[in-house]
Scaffold this motif. Structure first.
Motif, PDB file in Angstrom:
ATOM      1  N   PRO A 130      35.348  86.142  70.033  1.00  0.00           N
ATOM      2  CA  PRO A 130      34.278  85.054  69.938  1.00  0.00           C
ATOM      3  C   PRO A 130      33.533  84.828  68.461  1.00  0.00           C
ATOM      4  O   PRO A 130      33.357  86.065  68.102  1.00  0.00           O
ATOM      5  N   VAL A 131      33.233  83.736  68.355  1.00  0.00           N
ATOM      6  CA  VAL A 131      32.139  83.371  66.964  1.00  0.00           C
ATOM      7  C   VAL A 131      31.198  82.767  67.747  1.00  0.00           C
ATOM      8  O   VAL A 131      31.259  81.687  68.687  1.00  0.00           O
ATOM      9  N   PHE A 132      29.810  83.309  67.577  1.00  0.00           N
ATOM     10  CA  PHE A 132      28.643  82.686  68.245  1.00  0.00           C
ATOM     11  C   PHE A 132      27.861  81.970  67.257  1.00  0.00           C
ATOM     12  O   PHE A 132      27.640  82.020  66.108  1.00  0.00           O
ATOM     13  N   GLY A 133      27.114  80.766  67.851  1.00  0.00           N
ATOM     14  CA  GLY A 133      26.388  80.286  67.113  1.00  0.00           C
ATOM     15  C   GLY A 133      25.045  79.711  68.083  1.00  0.00           C
ATOM     16  O   GLY A 133      25.331  79.215  69.129  1.00  0.00           O
ATOM     17  N   GLY A 134      23.846  80.135  67.716  1.00  0.00           N
ATOM     18  CA  GLY A 134      22.680  79.817  68.594  1.00  0.00           C
ATOM     19  C   GLY A 134      22.752  80.558  69.928  1.00  0.00           C
ATOM     20  O   GLY A 134      22.428  80.015  70.925  1.00  0.00           O
ATOM     21  N   GLY A 135      23.496  81.702  69.836  1.00  0.00           N
ATOM     22  CA  GLY A 135      23.703  82.257  71.077  1.00  0.00           C
ATOM     23  C   GLY A 135      24.692  82.016  72.128  1.00  0.00           C
ATOM     24  O   GLY A 135      24.756  82.505  73.103  1.00  0.00           O
ATOM     25  N   ARG A 136      25.605  80.871  71.629  1.00  0.00           N
ATOM     26  CA  ARG A 136      26.865  80.534  72.488  1.00  0.00           C
ATOM     27  C   ARG A 136      28.037  80.444  71.792  1.00  0.00           C
ATOM     28  O   ARG A 136      27.906  80.438  70.494  1.00  0.00           O
ATOM     29  N   ARG A 137      28.957  80.685  72.305  1.00  0.00           N
ATOM     30  CA  ARG A 137      30.422  80.620  71.766  1.00  0.00           C
ATOM     31  C   ARG A 137      30.873  79.306  71.119  1.00  0.00           C
ATOM     32  O   ARG A 137      30.783  78.356  71.783  1.00  0.00           O
ATOM     33  N   VAL A 138      31.209  79.427  69.862  1.00  0.00           N
ATOM     34  CA  VAL A 138      31.183  77.921  69.211  1.00  0.00           C
ATOM     35  C   VAL A 138      32.412  78.066  68.518  1.00  0.00           C
ATOM     36  O   VAL A 138      32.907  77.048  67.958  1.00  0.00           O
ATOM     37  N   GLY A 139      33.165  79.149  68.394  1.00  0.00           N
ATOM     38  CA  GLY A 139      34.487  79.115  67.955  1.00  0.00           C
ATOM     39  C   GLY A 139      35.142  80.670  68.144  1.00  0.00           C
ATOM     40  O   GLY A 139      34.663  81.280  69.190  1.00  0.00           O
ATOM     41  N   SER A 140      36.111  81.007  67.341  1.00  0.00           N
ATOM     42  CA  SER A 140      37.004  82.253  67.874  1.00  0.00           C
ATOM     43  C   SER A 140      37.837  82.431  66.662  1.00  0.00           C
ATOM     44  O   SER A 140      38.163  81.888  65.668  1.00  0.00           O
ATOM     45  N   VAL A 141      38.018  83.880  66.674  1.00  0.00           N
ATOM     46  CA  VAL A 141      38.928  84.508  65.504  1.00  0.00           C
ATOM     47  C   VAL A 141      40.246  84.448  66.363  1.00  0.00           C
ATOM     48  O   VAL A 141      40.307  85.235  67.401  1.00  0.00           O
ATOM     49  N   ARG A 142      41.436  84.100  65.888  1.00  0.00           N
ATOM     50  CA  ARG A 142      42.675  83.938  66.611  1.00  0.00           C
ATOM     51  C   ARG A 142      43.966  84.169  65.661  1.00  0.00           C
ATOM     52  O   ARG A 142      43.568  83.969  64.391  1.00  0.00           O
ATOM     53  N   LEU A 143      44.803  84.612  66.376  1.00  0.00           N
ATOM     54  CA  LEU A 143      46.239  84.883  65.549  1.00  0.00           C
ATOM     55  C   LEU A 143      46.700  83.774  65.015  1.00  0.00           C
ATOM     56  O   LEU A 143      46.727  82.822  65.881  1.00  0.00           O
ATOM     57  N   LEU A 144      47.038  83.485  63.843  1.00  0.00           N
ATOM     58  CA  LEU A 144      47.890  82.298  63.388  1.00  0.00           C
ATOM     59  C   LEU A 144      49.150  82.343  64.024  1.00  0.00           C
ATOM     60  O   LEU A 144      49.846  83.361  64.114  1.00  0.00           O
ATOM     61  N   PRO A 145      49.826  81.281  64.556  1.00  0.00           N
ATOM     62  CA  PRO A 145      50.744  81.266  65.345  1.00  0.00           C
ATOM     63  C   PRO A 145      52.076  81.518  64.797  1.00  0.00           C
ATOM     64  O   PRO A 145      53.058  82.066  65.228  1.00  0.00           O
ATOM     65  N   ALA A 146      51.949  81.513  63.374  1.00  0.00           N
ATOM     66  CA  ALA A 146      53.315  81.859  62.690  1.00  0.00           C
ATOM     67  C   ALA A 146      53.594  83.332  62.626  1.00  0.00           C
ATOM     68  O   ALA A 146      54.510  83.881  62.115  1.00  0.00           O
ATOM     69  N   VAL A 147      52.678  84.139  62.965  1.00  0.00           N
ATOM     70  CA  VAL A 147      52.729  85.565  62.868  1.00  0.00           C
ATOM     71  C   VAL A 147      53.490  86.093  63.893  1.00  0.00           C
ATOM     72  O   VAL A 147      54.605  86.986  63.527  1.00  0.00           O
ATOM     73  N   PHE A 148      53.259  85.869  65.223  1.00  0.00           N
ATOM     74  CA  PHE A 148      54.324  86.267  66.200  1.00  0.00           C
ATOM     75  C   PHE A 148      54.842  85.058  67.085  1.00  0.00           C
ATOM     76  O   PHE A 148      53.778  84.353  67.277  1.00  0.00           O
TER      77      PHE A 148
END
Length: 304
Positions: free
Chosen positions: A286-304
């Motif tokens: 998770p990526v947080f902004g202002g104490g709440r989840r606002v995004g994410s670090v995720r695997l690019l679809p082309a990798v697996f």
């Protein structure tokens, strides 16, 4: 919006050590950092380390949080061999775990060697030296008989020579191999014959994932999520894992970003057919902004 992209290399091996999938350069030497710890523990056993309790052996393999259970067990292991935290050659540090760090400071404590995340490994190295009658003041010297055995053990399991010798953040020697060699080593540990030293290291870590890392940490979460999984993260974006049949994964995030490890290793495990609800929950950081989840670090679809 895609804000950042992390690049790296990853290799996936089948049960016989065959290459199933590869991205990037997995044959050049890397510094595995703490991903070497299971092999370092195996080297200690080969030197004659006697630790009757597998929980202690799990701590020897740990990059722990410095939570009370970790600190107390490391201190007790030292005391069994007539040693104190002052004998450790790892640097003083605060616990990684925020609550434990705050409690230490609130009680008037300061950075100390036994709270450092590698204190279990260093306690194991010291215990080995005491049991063998070897010098304890020079156990981090690459020419010390303990370190020579660890170096040879890693080269044997990786099936390649040690390319470089450096100094890890904890002060212990750091031996480099390729991601291919690291994955091979983990596959052998995870699938070793019952009763062997290799299998004992793997089983100790799998039986005590909390001692290997701690509350909220990657290795503890992954080993809890996937029955039989052996895994160990290392600094600078390294991670290695293996399943009981010898299938294995090793990865290195090129810029050393820790946050990119979990999405990649989950993706690699998925590519091996591993699927549990708990694993799926770990697929994004998770990526947080202002104490709440606002995004994410995720695997690019082309990798697996």
């Amino acid at each position: 919006m895609r804000e950042c992209v992390h690049h790296g290399s990853v290799i996936v091996l089948g049960p016989a050590g065959e290459v199933v999938r590869v991205h990037g350069d997995t044959r050049r030497p890397i510094m595995p950092r703490s991903s070497n710890k299971p092999v370092q523990a195996l080297g200690m056993l080969r030197c004659g380390l006697d630790v009757p309790d597998d929980a202690d052996l799990a701590l020897v393999c740990a990059s722990h949080n410095g939570e009370p259970d970790h600190v107390e067990r490391a201190t007790a292991l030292l005391a069994k061999h007539g040693l104190t935290p002052d004998d450790l050659l790892c640097p003083p540090d605060y616990p990684v775990h925020e609550g434990s760090r705050n409690a230490l400071v609130a009680a008037g404590g300061t950075a100390n060697r036994v709270s450092m995340n590698c204190s279990g490994k260093h306690a194991g190295m010291l215990a080995t030296c005491v049991q063998r009658g070897w010098p304890t003041t020079s156990y981090t010297d690459p020419s010390h008989p303990l370190q020579v055995t660890i170096r040879n053990t890693l080269a044997e399991l990786a099936e390649e020579p040690i390319a470089h010798t450096a100094v890890d953040g904890c002060g212990a020697p750091l031996f480099s191999v390729s991601l291919y060699g690291l994955a091979r080593a983990f596959g052998k540990l995870a699938s070793a014959e019952p009763g062997s030293d290799l299998r004992r290291v793997a089983d100790a870590m799998r039986a005590h994932p909390y001692l290997v890392a701690g509350t909220g940490r990657e290795d503890t979460l992954l080993m809890d999520a996937v029955p039989g999984l052996l895994c160990k993260a290392g600094a600078e974006g390294v991670h290695a894992a293996a399943l009981p049949d010898g299938r294995a994964v090793a990865l290195k995030i090129s810029d050393g970003a820790q946050r990119a490890r979990m999405p990649v290793i989950v993706g690699a495990l998925r590519s091996l057919g591993v699927a549990t609800p708990a694993l799926e929950e770990l697929a994004e950081e998770p990526v947080f902004g202002g104490g709440r989840r606002v995004g994410s670090v995720r695997l690019l679809p082309a990798v697996f």
